[in-house]
Design a protein around this motif. Structure first.
Motif, PDB file in Angstrom:
ATOM      1  N   SER A 193       1.005  -0.892   0.478  1.00  0.00           N
ATOM      2  CA  SER A 193      -0.239  -0.249   0.244  1.00  0.00           C
ATOM      3  C   SER A 193       1.267   1.420  -0.281  1.00  0.00           C
ATOM      4  N   ASP A 194       1.730   1.059   0.438  1.00  0.00           N
ATOM      5  CA  ASP A 194       3.121   2.108   0.595  1.00  0.00           C
ATOM      6  C   ASP A 194       3.668   2.342  -1.129  1.00  0.00           C
ATOM      7  N   PRO A 195       3.411   4.117  -1.815  1.00  0.00           N
ATOM      8  CA  PRO A 195       4.125   4.137  -3.067  1.00  0.00           C
ATOM      9  C   PRO A 195       5.571   4.258  -2.718  1.00  0.00           C
ATOM     10  N   ASP A 196       6.042   4.122  -1.476  1.00  0.00           N
ATOM     11  CA  ASP A 196       7.232   4.963  -1.635  1.00  0.00           C
ATOM     12  C   ASP A 196       8.308   3.172  -0.919  1.00  0.00           C
ATOM     13  N   ALA A 197       7.779   2.774  -0.858  1.00  0.00           N
ATOM     14  CA  ALA A 197       7.853   1.555  -0.642  1.00  0.00           C
ATOM     15  C   ALA A 197       7.767   0.398  -1.449  1.00  0.00           C
ATOM     16  N   ALA A 198       7.114   0.833  -2.494  1.00  0.00           N
ATOM     17  CA  ALA A 198       7.272  -0.390  -3.934  1.00  0.00           C
ATOM     18  C   ALA A 198       8.089   0.047  -5.198  1.00  0.00           C
ATOM     19  N   LEU A 199       8.007   1.715  -4.362  1.00  0.00           N
ATOM     20  CA  LEU A 199       9.597   2.645  -5.862  1.00  0.00           C
ATOM     21  C   LEU A 199      10.117   3.001  -5.484  1.00  0.00           C
ATOM     22  N   GLY A 200      10.424   3.546  -3.726  1.00  0.00           N
ATOM     23  CA  GLY A 200      11.480   3.980  -3.900  1.00  0.00           C
ATOM     24  C   GLY A 200      11.808   4.501  -3.972  1.00  0.00           C
ATOM     25  N   GLU A 201      13.454   5.591  -4.524  1.00  0.00           N
ATOM     26  CA  GLU A 201      12.868   6.752  -4.468  1.00  0.00           C
ATOM     27  C   GLU A 201      12.502   7.024  -6.064  1.00  0.00           C
ATOM     28  N   VAL A 202      12.274   8.330  -6.208  1.00  0.00           N
ATOM     29  CA  VAL A 202      11.500   8.443  -7.713  1.00  0.00           C
ATOM     30  C   VAL A 202      12.044   9.185  -8.459  1.00  0.00           C
ATOM     31  N   ARG A 203      12.521   9.427  -9.563  1.00  0.00           N
ATOM     32  CA  ARG A 203      13.425  10.583  -9.961  1.00  0.00           C
ATOM     33  C   ARG A 203      13.053  10.790 -11.294  1.00  0.00           C
ATOM     34  N   GLY A 204      13.076  11.516 -12.280  1.00  0.00           N
ATOM     35  CA  GLY A 204      12.902  11.700 -13.376  1.00  0.00           C
ATOM     36  C   GLY A 204      11.943  12.933 -13.286  1.00  0.00           C
ATOM     37  N   LEU A 205      10.938  13.023 -12.679  1.00  0.00           N
ATOM     38  CA  LEU A 205       9.794  13.554 -12.606  1.00  0.00           C
ATOM     39  C   LEU A 205       9.893  15.196 -12.641  1.00  0.00           C
ATOM     40  N   PRO A 206       9.306  16.059 -13.175  1.00  0.00           N
ATOM     41  CA  PRO A 206       9.605  17.422 -13.127  1.00  0.00           C
ATOM     42  C   PRO A 206       9.553  17.819 -10.917  1.00  0.00           C
ATOM     43  N   PRO A 207      10.429  19.409 -11.142  1.00  0.00           N
ATOM     44  CA  PRO A 207      10.357  19.818  -9.785  1.00  0.00           C
ATOM     45  C   PRO A 207       8.352  19.957  -9.032  1.00  0.00           C
ATOM     46  N   GLY A 208       8.834  19.922  -7.611  1.00  0.00           N
ATOM     47  CA  GLY A 208       7.799  19.381  -6.757  1.00  0.00           C
ATOM     48  C   GLY A 208       6.915  18.371  -7.140  1.00  0.00           C
ATOM     49  N   TRP A 209       6.525  17.745  -8.095  1.00  0.00           N
ATOM     50  CA  TRP A 209       5.971  16.843  -8.530  1.00  0.00           C
ATOM     51  C   TRP A 209       6.161  15.463  -7.566  1.00  0.00           C
TER      52      TRP A 209
END
Length: 362
Positions: free
Chosen positions: A10-26
Protein backbone atom coordinates in the motif's frame (compact mmCIF):
# COMPACT_ATOMS: atom_id res chain seq x y z
CA UNK A 1 -11.11 -16.31 -0.95
CA UNK A 2 -11.36 -12.59 -0.20
CA UNK A 3 -8.43 -11.73 2.14
CA UNK A 4 -8.89 -9.67 5.30
CA UNK A 5 -6.27 -7.29 3.89
CA UNK A 6 -5.37 -6.95 0.25
CA UNK A 7 -2.24 -8.65 -1.03
CA UNK A 8 -0.61 -5.50 -2.40
CA UNK A 9 1.98 -3.07 -1.07
CA UNK A 10 0.00 0.00 0.00
CA UNK A 11 2.98 2.36 0.35
CA UNK A 12 4.17 3.74 -3.02
CA UNK A 13 7.55 4.60 -1.52
CA UNK A 14 8.07 0.99 -0.47
CA UNK A 15 7.03 -0.23 -3.93
CA UNK A 16 9.08 2.27 -5.95
CA UNK A 17 11.90 3.48 -3.73
CA UNK A 18 13.33 6.89 -4.58
CA UNK A 19 11.48 8.44 -7.50
CA UNK A 20 13.59 10.35 -10.04
CA UNK A 21 12.94 12.05 -13.35
CA UNK A 22 9.73 13.98 -12.58
CA UNK A 23 9.49 17.78 -12.85
CA UNK A 24 10.29 19.77 -9.67
CA UNK A 25 7.52 19.57 -7.07
CA UNK A 26 5.89 16.49 -8.62
CA UNK A 27 5.28 13.47 -6.40
CA UNK A 28 3.92 9.93 -6.25
CA UNK A 29 1.01 9.35 -3.89
CA UNK A 30 -2.24 7.44 -3.40
CA UNK A 31 -5.67 8.85 -4.32
CA UNK A 32 -8.21 9.66 -1.63
CA UNK A 33 -11.70 8.33 -2.42
CA UNK A 34 -13.16 10.71 0.18
CA UNK A 35 -11.71 13.73 -1.61
CA UNK A 36 -14.15 14.85 -4.30
CA UNK A 37 -11.38 16.68 -6.15
CA UNK A 38 -9.30 13.49 -6.42
CA UNK A 39 -12.31 11.53 -7.67
CA UNK A 40 -13.19 14.27 -10.15
CA UNK A 41 -9.64 14.40 -11.48
CA UNK A 42 -9.45 10.63 -11.87
CA UNK A 43 -12.77 10.67 -13.73
CA UNK A 44 -11.50 13.42 -16.02
CA UNK A 45 -8.29 11.46 -16.73
CA UNK A 46 -10.17 8.26 -17.51
CA UNK A 47 -12.68 9.98 -19.77
CA UNK A 48 -9.92 11.77 -21.70
CA UNK A 49 -8.16 8.42 -22.11
CA UNK A 50 -11.35 6.90 -23.54
CA UNK A 51 -12.02 9.83 -25.89
CA UNK A 52 -8.54 9.60 -27.33
CA UNK A 53 -8.59 5.81 -27.66
CA UNK A 54 -12.04 5.20 -29.15
CA UNK A 55 -13.59 8.60 -29.85
CA UNK A 56 -15.98 8.99 -26.93
CA UNK A 57 -16.06 8.74 -23.13
CA UNK A 58 -18.30 6.40 -21.17
CA UNK A 59 -16.73 6.23 -17.71
CA UNK A 60 -18.16 8.08 -14.73
CA UNK A 61 -17.58 8.58 -11.04
CA UNK A 62 -18.94 5.13 -10.18
CA UNK A 63 -16.33 3.49 -12.39
CA UNK A 64 -13.58 5.34 -10.55
CA UNK A 65 -14.99 4.45 -7.14
CA UNK A 66 -14.89 0.75 -8.05
CA UNK A 67 -11.11 1.14 -8.14
CA UNK A 68 -10.42 3.51 -5.24
CA UNK A 69 -13.21 3.07 -2.67
CA UNK A 70 -12.69 1.24 0.61
CA UNK A 71 -14.74 -1.69 -0.70
CA UNK A 72 -12.75 -1.85 -3.93
CA UNK A 73 -9.42 -1.77 -2.10
CA UNK A 74 -10.03 -5.25 -0.68
CA UNK A 75 -8.71 -6.57 -4.00
CA UNK A 76 -7.04 -3.47 -5.48
CA UNK A 77 -4.35 -0.86 -4.96
CA UNK A 78 -3.83 2.53 -6.61
CA UNK A 79 -1.08 5.03 -7.23
CA UNK A 80 -1.13 8.54 -8.72
CA UNK A 81 1.41 11.05 -9.95
CA UNK A 82 0.66 14.60 -8.77
CA UNK A 83 2.06 17.82 -10.17
CA UNK A 84 3.38 20.71 -8.12
CA UNK A 85 -0.20 21.93 -7.53
CA UNK A 86 -1.24 18.47 -6.25
CA UNK A 87 -3.36 17.80 -9.34
CA UNK A 88 -3.40 14.17 -10.45
CA UNK A 89 -1.71 13.77 -13.84
CA UNK A 90 -1.33 9.95 -14.06
CA UNK A 91 -3.03 6.99 -12.42
CA UNK A 92 -2.29 3.31 -12.01
CA UNK A 93 -4.59 0.68 -10.52
CA UNK A 94 -3.99 -3.05 -9.97
CA UNK A 95 -6.64 -5.69 -9.33
CA UNK A 96 -5.96 -9.09 -7.76
CA UNK A 97 -8.32 -10.70 -10.26
CA UNK A 98 -7.70 -14.44 -9.71
CA UNK A 99 -4.87 -16.94 -9.21
CA UNK A 100 -1.90 -15.79 -11.27
CA UNK A 101 -3.75 -12.93 -13.00
CA UNK A 102 -3.38 -9.29 -11.97
CA UNK A 103 -5.18 -6.60 -13.96
CA UNK A 104 -3.47 -3.25 -14.47
CA UNK A 105 -5.12 0.07 -15.40
CA UNK A 106 -2.62 2.57 -16.83
CA UNK A 107 -3.80 6.15 -17.51
CA UNK A 108 -1.56 9.15 -18.26
CA UNK A 109 -2.77 12.68 -18.95
CA UNK A 110 -3.08 13.51 -22.63
CA UNK A 111 -1.92 17.11 -22.19
CA UNK A 112 1.52 16.32 -20.75
CA UNK A 113 4.77 16.97 -22.64
CA UNK A 114 6.07 13.76 -24.20
CA UNK A 115 9.07 13.39 -21.89
CA UNK A 116 6.97 13.86 -18.76
CA UNK A 117 4.27 11.51 -20.00
CA UNK A 118 6.90 8.87 -20.81
CA UNK A 119 8.35 9.10 -17.30
CA UNK A 120 4.90 8.86 -15.71
CA UNK A 121 4.19 5.74 -17.73
CA UNK A 122 7.51 4.18 -16.71
CA UNK A 123 6.74 4.83 -13.04
CA UNK A 124 3.29 3.26 -13.31
CA UNK A 125 4.75 0.14 -14.93
CA UNK A 126 7.55 -0.10 -12.34
CA UNK A 127 4.95 0.19 -9.59
CA UNK A 128 2.78 -2.48 -11.23
CA UNK A 129 5.75 -4.85 -11.44
CA UNK A 130 6.42 -4.35 -7.73
CA UNK A 131 2.75 -5.05 -7.02
CA UNK A 132 2.91 -8.20 -9.14
CA UNK A 133 5.75 -9.47 -7.00
CA UNK A 134 3.79 -8.61 -3.86
CA UNK A 135 0.55 -10.32 -4.85
CA UNK A 136 2.37 -13.27 -6.39
CA UNK A 137 4.34 -13.85 -3.21
CA UNK A 138 1.16 -13.61 -1.10
CA UNK A 139 -0.46 -16.27 -3.30
CA UNK A 140 2.66 -18.45 -3.25
CA UNK A 141 3.35 -18.21 -6.99
CA UNK A 142 6.71 -18.27 -8.81
CA UNK A 143 5.43 -15.96 -11.55
CA UNK A 144 2.68 -13.36 -11.63
CA UNK A 145 1.03 -12.24 -14.84
CA UNK A 146 0.18 -8.58 -15.41
CA UNK A 147 -2.78 -8.27 -17.76
CA UNK A 148 -3.45 -4.81 -19.14
CA UNK A 149 -5.41 -3.44 -22.06
CA UNK A 150 -5.23 -0.75 -24.69
CA UNK A 151 -7.56 0.61 -27.34
CA UNK A 152 -6.46 -0.83 -30.67
CA UNK A 153 -5.69 2.59 -32.18
CA UNK A 154 -3.86 4.03 -29.16
CA UNK A 155 -0.31 4.14 -30.55
CA UNK A 156 1.11 5.89 -27.46
CA UNK A 157 -0.15 3.21 -25.09
CA UNK A 158 1.06 0.43 -27.40
CA UNK A 159 4.53 1.98 -27.58
CA UNK A 160 4.81 2.26 -23.81
CA UNK A 161 3.68 -1.32 -23.22
CA UNK A 162 5.99 -2.69 -25.90
CA UNK A 163 8.97 -0.78 -24.52
CA UNK A 164 8.20 -2.14 -21.03
CA UNK A 165 8.33 -5.72 -22.27
CA UNK A 166 4.61 -6.44 -22.53
CA UNK A 167 3.45 -8.73 -25.34
CA UNK A 168 0.30 -8.04 -27.34
CA UNK A 169 -1.60 -11.32 -27.04
CA UNK A 170 -5.24 -10.84 -28.03
CA UNK A 171 -7.77 -8.63 -29.77
CA UNK A 172 -11.28 -8.13 -28.44
CA UNK A 173 -14.21 -6.85 -30.44
CA UNK A 174 -16.53 -4.53 -28.51
CA UNK A 175 -19.90 -5.15 -30.13
CA UNK A 176 -23.33 -3.58 -29.87
CA UNK A 177 -26.77 -4.49 -31.18
CA UNK A 178 -29.78 -2.16 -31.43
CA UNK A 179 -32.97 -3.22 -29.65
CA UNK A 180 -36.46 -2.52 -31.00
CA UNK A 181 -39.57 -2.41 -28.83
CA UNK A 182 -41.24 -5.24 -30.74
CA UNK A 183 -38.38 -7.55 -29.74
CA UNK A 184 -39.91 -7.82 -26.28
CA UNK A 185 -41.67 -10.88 -27.73
CA UNK A 186 -38.49 -12.72 -28.79
CA UNK A 187 -39.13 -15.12 -25.89
CA UNK A 188 -42.41 -15.85 -24.09
CA UNK A 189 -41.21 -14.39 -20.78
CA UNK A 190 -37.64 -13.26 -19.99
CA UNK A 191 -38.15 -14.35 -16.37
CA UNK A 192 -38.67 -17.96 -17.42
CA UNK A 193 -39.33 -19.80 -20.65
CA UNK A 194 -38.82 -23.27 -22.09
CA UNK A 195 -38.13 -24.66 -25.54
CA UNK A 196 -36.70 -27.94 -26.84
CA UNK A 197 -35.91 -29.33 -23.41
CA UNK A 198 -34.08 -26.18 -22.29
CA UNK A 199 -35.37 -23.82 -19.59
CA UNK A 200 -33.97 -20.28 -19.34
CA UNK A 201 -34.81 -18.52 -16.08
CA UNK A 202 -33.68 -15.77 -13.76
CA UNK A 203 -31.80 -16.83 -10.66
CA UNK A 204 -34.26 -17.39 -7.84
CA UNK A 205 -34.57 -14.71 -5.16
CA UNK A 206 -36.05 -14.71 -1.69
CA UNK A 207 -38.69 -12.33 -0.37
CA UNK A 208 -36.01 -9.75 0.44
CA UNK A 209 -34.72 -9.72 -3.13
CA UNK A 210 -31.48 -11.56 -2.41
CA UNK A 211 -30.50 -14.36 -4.82
CA UNK A 212 -30.56 -18.05 -4.00
CA UNK A 213 -27.00 -19.12 -3.14
CA UNK A 214 -27.41 -22.52 -4.81
CA UNK A 215 -28.34 -20.78 -8.07
CA UNK A 216 -25.34 -18.47 -7.78
CA UNK A 217 -23.03 -21.41 -7.19
CA UNK A 218 -24.50 -23.11 -10.26
CA UNK A 219 -23.83 -19.94 -12.28
CA UNK A 220 -20.23 -19.88 -11.07
CA UNK A 221 -19.64 -23.55 -11.84
CA UNK A 222 -21.12 -23.24 -15.32
CA UNK A 223 -18.99 -20.21 -16.18
CA UNK A 224 -15.83 -21.76 -14.75
CA UNK A 225 -16.47 -24.89 -16.80
CA UNK A 226 -17.46 -23.04 -19.95
CA UNK A 227 -14.30 -20.92 -20.03
CA UNK A 228 -11.76 -23.52 -18.89
CA UNK A 229 -10.49 -23.99 -22.47
CA UNK A 230 -10.62 -20.29 -23.36
CA UNK A 231 -7.73 -17.89 -23.69
CA UNK A 232 -6.06 -16.93 -20.39
CA UNK A 233 -8.59 -18.73 -18.23
CA UNK A 234 -7.64 -18.74 -14.55
CA UNK A 235 -9.39 -20.23 -11.55
CA UNK A 236 -11.57 -17.82 -9.59
CA UNK A 237 -13.19 -18.80 -6.31
CA UNK A 238 -16.92 -18.38 -5.79
CA UNK A 239 -16.26 -15.60 -3.28
CA UNK A 240 -13.98 -13.72 -5.70
CA UNK A 241 -16.51 -14.18 -8.50
CA UNK A 242 -19.38 -12.65 -6.49
CA UNK A 243 -17.28 -9.86 -4.98
CA UNK A 244 -16.01 -8.75 -8.39
CA UNK A 245 -19.32 -8.83 -10.25
CA UNK A 246 -21.21 -7.05 -7.49
CA UNK A 247 -18.71 -4.18 -7.77
CA UNK A 248 -19.88 -3.38 -11.31
CA UNK A 249 -21.90 -0.13 -11.20
CA UNK A 250 -24.42 -1.77 -13.54
CA UNK A 251 -24.91 -4.87 -11.38
CA UNK A 252 -28.52 -6.03 -10.93
CA UNK A 253 -29.62 -9.44 -9.61
CA UNK A 254 -32.53 -9.47 -12.06
CA UNK A 255 -30.04 -9.62 -14.95
CA UNK A 256 -28.61 -13.06 -14.06
CA UNK A 257 -30.02 -15.97 -16.10
CA UNK A 258 -29.42 -19.70 -15.80
CA UNK A 259 -30.11 -22.22 -18.59
CA UNK A 260 -30.98 -25.80 -17.64
CA UNK A 261 -31.56 -29.00 -19.61
CA UNK A 262 -34.85 -30.46 -18.35
CA UNK A 263 -35.21 -33.54 -20.55
CA UNK A 264 -33.53 -35.76 -17.95
CA UNK A 265 -34.46 -36.96 -14.46
CA UNK A 266 -33.54 -33.57 -12.94
CA UNK A 267 -32.62 -30.10 -14.26
CA UNK A 268 -29.01 -29.84 -15.37
CA UNK A 269 -27.44 -26.33 -15.42
CA UNK A 270 -25.55 -25.90 -18.69
CA UNK A 271 -25.54 -22.18 -19.49
CA UNK A 272 -25.33 -18.84 -17.73
CA UNK A 273 -25.59 -15.17 -18.67
CA UNK A 274 -24.64 -12.33 -16.35
CA UNK A 275 -26.08 -9.06 -17.60
CA UNK A 276 -25.65 -5.51 -16.37
CA UNK A 277 -27.12 -2.06 -17.02
CA UNK A 278 -25.24 0.39 -19.24
CA UNK A 279 -26.53 3.73 -18.02
CA UNK A 280 -26.60 6.74 -20.35
CA UNK A 281 -26.79 10.31 -19.04
CA UNK A 282 -28.18 11.69 -22.31
CA UNK A 283 -30.41 8.93 -23.68
CA UNK A 284 -31.92 5.50 -23.13
CA UNK A 285 -29.96 2.99 -21.08
CA UNK A 286 -28.65 -0.23 -22.56
CA UNK A 287 -28.03 -3.76 -21.35
CA UNK A 288 -24.65 -5.45 -21.41
CA UNK A 289 -23.60 -9.10 -21.51
CA UNK A 290 -20.80 -9.31 -18.95
CA UNK A 291 -20.58 -13.11 -19.18
CA UNK A 292 -22.13 -15.75 -21.40
CA UNK A 293 -21.01 -19.34 -21.03
CA UNK A 294 -22.32 -22.73 -22.16
CA UNK A 295 -20.80 -26.05 -21.12
CA UNK A 296 -19.19 -27.89 -24.03
CA UNK A 297 -21.50 -30.90 -23.65
CA UNK A 298 -24.55 -28.69 -24.28
CA UNK A 299 -23.25 -26.67 -27.21
CA UNK A 300 -25.27 -27.00 -30.39
CA UNK A 301 -28.63 -27.05 -28.57
CA UNK A 302 -29.33 -23.35 -28.97
CA UNK A 303 -28.54 -22.48 -25.37
CA UNK A 304 -26.34 -19.46 -26.12
CA UNK A 305 -28.81 -18.11 -28.68
CA UNK A 306 -31.65 -18.60 -26.21
CA UNK A 307 -29.84 -16.67 -23.50
CA UNK A 308 -29.07 -13.86 -25.95
CA UNK A 309 -32.68 -13.68 -27.11
CA UNK A 310 -33.67 -13.46 -23.44
CA UNK A 311 -31.52 -10.44 -22.63
CA UNK A 312 -32.65 -8.73 -25.86
CA UNK A 313 -36.31 -9.29 -24.96
CA UNK A 314 -35.68 -8.13 -21.41
CA UNK A 315 -33.96 -4.97 -22.69
CA UNK A 316 -36.88 -4.26 -25.03
CA UNK A 317 -39.38 -4.64 -22.18
CA UNK A 318 -37.33 -2.18 -20.10
CA UNK A 319 -37.29 0.41 -22.91
CA UNK A 320 -33.56 0.06 -23.59
CA UNK A 321 -32.12 0.67 -27.02
CA UNK A 322 -29.09 -1.64 -27.23
CA UNK A 323 -27.26 -4.68 -25.89
CA UNK A 324 -23.47 -4.65 -25.80
CA UNK A 325 -20.86 -7.35 -25.30
CA UNK A 326 -17.19 -8.20 -25.75
CA UNK A 327 -15.93 -11.17 -27.77
CA UNK A 328 -12.52 -12.70 -28.30
CA UNK A 329 -11.70 -12.16 -31.97
CA UNK A 330 -10.13 -15.65 -31.99
CA UNK A 331 -12.71 -17.43 -29.83
CA UNK A 332 -12.53 -21.22 -30.29
CA UNK A 333 -16.32 -21.51 -29.94
CA UNK A 334 -17.15 -19.37 -32.97
CA UNK A 335 -18.98 -16.91 -30.73
CA UNK A 336 -18.24 -13.98 -33.02
CA UNK A 337 -20.15 -15.68 -35.83
CA UNK A 338 -23.16 -16.20 -33.58
CA UNK A 339 -23.20 -12.55 -32.54
CA UNK A 340 -22.82 -11.33 -36.10
CA UNK A 341 -25.68 -13.56 -37.21
CA UNK A 342 -27.84 -11.96 -34.51
CA UNK A 343 -27.06 -8.40 -35.71
CA UNK A 344 -24.24 -7.45 -33.35
CA UNK A 345 -21.68 -5.15 -34.97
CA UNK A 346 -18.21 -4.16 -33.83
CA UNK A 347 -17.98 -0.56 -32.56
CA UNK A 348 -14.29 -0.61 -31.65
CA UNK A 349 -11.52 -3.04 -30.68
CA UNK A 350 -9.28 -3.40 -27.66
CA UNK A 351 -6.11 -5.40 -27.09
CA UNK A 352 -4.75 -7.47 -24.21
CA UNK A 353 -1.09 -7.06 -23.32
CA UNK A 354 0.65 -9.42 -20.90
CA UNK A 355 3.87 -9.39 -18.91
CA UNK A 356 5.02 -12.32 -16.75
CA UNK A 357 6.88 -11.07 -13.67
CA UNK A 358 9.12 -13.41 -11.65
CA UNK A 359 7.97 -13.12 -8.05
CA UNK A 360 11.48 -13.47 -6.65
CA UNK A 361 13.92 -10.86 -7.91
CA UNK A 362 16.82 -13.14 -7.07
Amino acid sequence: MIPDQNRFESDPDAALGEVRGLPPGWSVDVPDAADRFDVARLTHLLRAHERHGRGWAGAGVDDVLVEVSEHGLKMRENVVVRDADRDIRAWGSVHDRSVGRMLFVHVVGRDLPDAVADRCSQLLVEWAQAQARSVGAARGLPTQQIDTGAFQDDARQARWLGEAGFERVRTWWQMSRPVAREESGLVPDPDRWEEGGVVVRLVRRDGGGMPDEDDLREMHEVLEGAFVDHFNSSEETFEEFLHRLREDPGHRWDHWWLAELVDGPQPQPVGALVGTVSESPDGPDGSYVSYLGVLAAARGRGVAKGLLRTIIADAAQRGRNRVGLEVDADSPTGAAGLYTSMDWKTKYATESWHLDVPVSEG
